[in-house]
Write a protein that holds these residues in place. Structure first.
Motif: not given
Length: 300
Positions: A241-243, A265-266, A271-272, A290-291
C-alpha cells in the motif's frame, strides 16, 4: 449520537424503515475496510432487539439492551471470521439458529462480517435462509469486496453502500481519539476509512509509513542509496500500500502524460504485489530491490 458520527445518517435511515415495518430481511453493508460496517450492524441490531426504543435509539435499560451490553444476547449471532474463508458448517449453524424461537420474544439477527469469504458451498447454504427467511428475523451481511459475492446472494439482499469520508470533521475525530499526530496524507491513504486510520495511528504504523514515504522521496531523488532505503523499508503488511500510494502520488504530481508513460511501472507494482502474496520461497529482498531500481529509473 455515537462515537462514529459518519454512520449516523445510515442509522437514521435504517431505523426509519424498521419503524415503518419496511426494513428488508437481508441487508448487505458495503464499503472500504475500516469504514464501520460491523459497528453499524451492531447499532442496528441493538435497536431492533430493544424492547423500548426511543427516538430511533435503543433505550439502554431493558433486558435486551443489558444483554447487548454484556456481549451475550441469545437472539444475536455473529459469524466468526477466523481464517481465510467461511465454510459451509458455520452457515448451516447460522441457519439452525435463525430457525429457532426467539428467547427474548422479539426478533432474531445474524451478522456475517467479511461475507465475501464464504465458499461457494457456504453461499449456497445461505441461500435457503435468504429465500425462506423465518418471521421476525434479519440477516446483515458486510463486505468490502461485494463483487466477490455470488450474484444469487447479491440479488437477495438490499445493498447499502457506506461511502468513504474525508475532511476536517473526520481529521478532528481522529485527533480526539488518538494522542498521536495525524499525518496529512492518512485519510487519503486509507481511502476515507476512519477506523483503519485510527488503527494505523494507535499501532504507530502511520508514523512508520510517513517516515518511509520521506525515505522513498529521497531515494527517487538520488539522496539515499538502496542499502539505506531497505534498512528503513521492512517487508510488512503495509508495504504494498505504501509503495502504490507513493507511486500514484508521484505520477499525479507529474500530470497525465507521465501517468500514461509509466503504465508499465504500475503493472510491475501489481505483479510484484501478487507474487509477494502468492509465491512462496521467492527471494523477497531481491525482488523488492529490482522493483525499487525500476521505480527510481522511472521517476527520477
Amino acid at each position: 449520537m455515537s462515537d462514529f458520527p459518519w454512520l449516523d445518517s445510515y442509522q437514521y435511515k435504517l431505523t426509519e424503515l424498521a419503524e415503518a415495518g419496511q426494513l428488508h430481511h437481508a441487508l448487505l453493508l458495503t464499503g472500504p475496510v475500516g469504514i464501520g460496517k460491523l459497528a453499524l450492524s451492531k447499532r442496528l441490531a441493538a435497536y431492533l432487539l430493544c424492547k423500548s426504543p426511543q427516538q430511533q435509539l435503543p433505550c439502554g435499560l431493558c433486558k435486551s439492551c443489558q444483554l447487548m451490553a454484556s456481549g451475550h444476547h441469545p437472539d444475536l449471532w455473529q459469524l466468526p471470521t477466523e481464517g481465510s474463508s467461511i465454510g459451509v458448517d458455520p452457515i448451516r449453524a447460522l441457519g439452525q439458529f435463525m430457525q429457532g424461537a426467539s428467547q427474548q420474544g422479539g426478533v432474531k439477527l445474524a451478522l456475517i462480517p467479511q461475507a465475501e469469504l464464504m465458499t461457494e458451498a457456504a453461499a449456497n447454504a445461505l441461500l435457503k435462509t435468504l429465500e425462506e427467511p423465518p418471521q421476525n428475523s434479519f440477516l446483515i451481511l458486510q463486505s468490502a469486496h461485494p463483487a466477490q459475492l455470488l450474484p444469487t446472494i447479491l440479488s437477495r439482499c438490499q445493498s447499502w453502500a457506506l461511502a468513504p469520508v474525508y475532511g476536517e470533521q473526520i481529521e478532528h475525530w481522529l485527533q480526539e481519539h488518538s494522542s498521536r499526530p495525524v499525518p496529512d496524507f492518512l485519510l487519503q491513504y486509507v481511502g476515507g476509512a476512519p477506523l483503519l486510520a485510527l488503527k494505523l495511528l494507535e499501532s504507530d504504523e502511520a508514523a512508520a509509513i510517513s517516515a518511509q514515504l520521506v525515505m522513498l522521496k529521497k531515494f527517487v531523488s538520488a539522496q539515499l542509496d538502496m542499502y539505506e532505503l531497505l534498512a528503513h523499508l521492512p517487508d510488512t503488511e503495509q508495504l504494498p500500500s505504501t509503495l502504490f500510494w507513493f507511486v500514484r502520488q508521484e505520477l499525479w504530481t507529474k500530470g497525465a502524460d507521465m501517468q500514461l508513460k509509466h503504465h508499465q511501472l504500475l503493472l510491475s507494482l501489481q505483479q510484484w504485489g501478487r507474487d509477494r502474496q502468492l509465491i512462496t520461497g521467492q527471494n523477497a529482498a531481491l525482488n523488492l530491490s529490482a522493483l525499487l531500481v525500476q521505480l527510481r529509473s522511472a521517476l527520477l
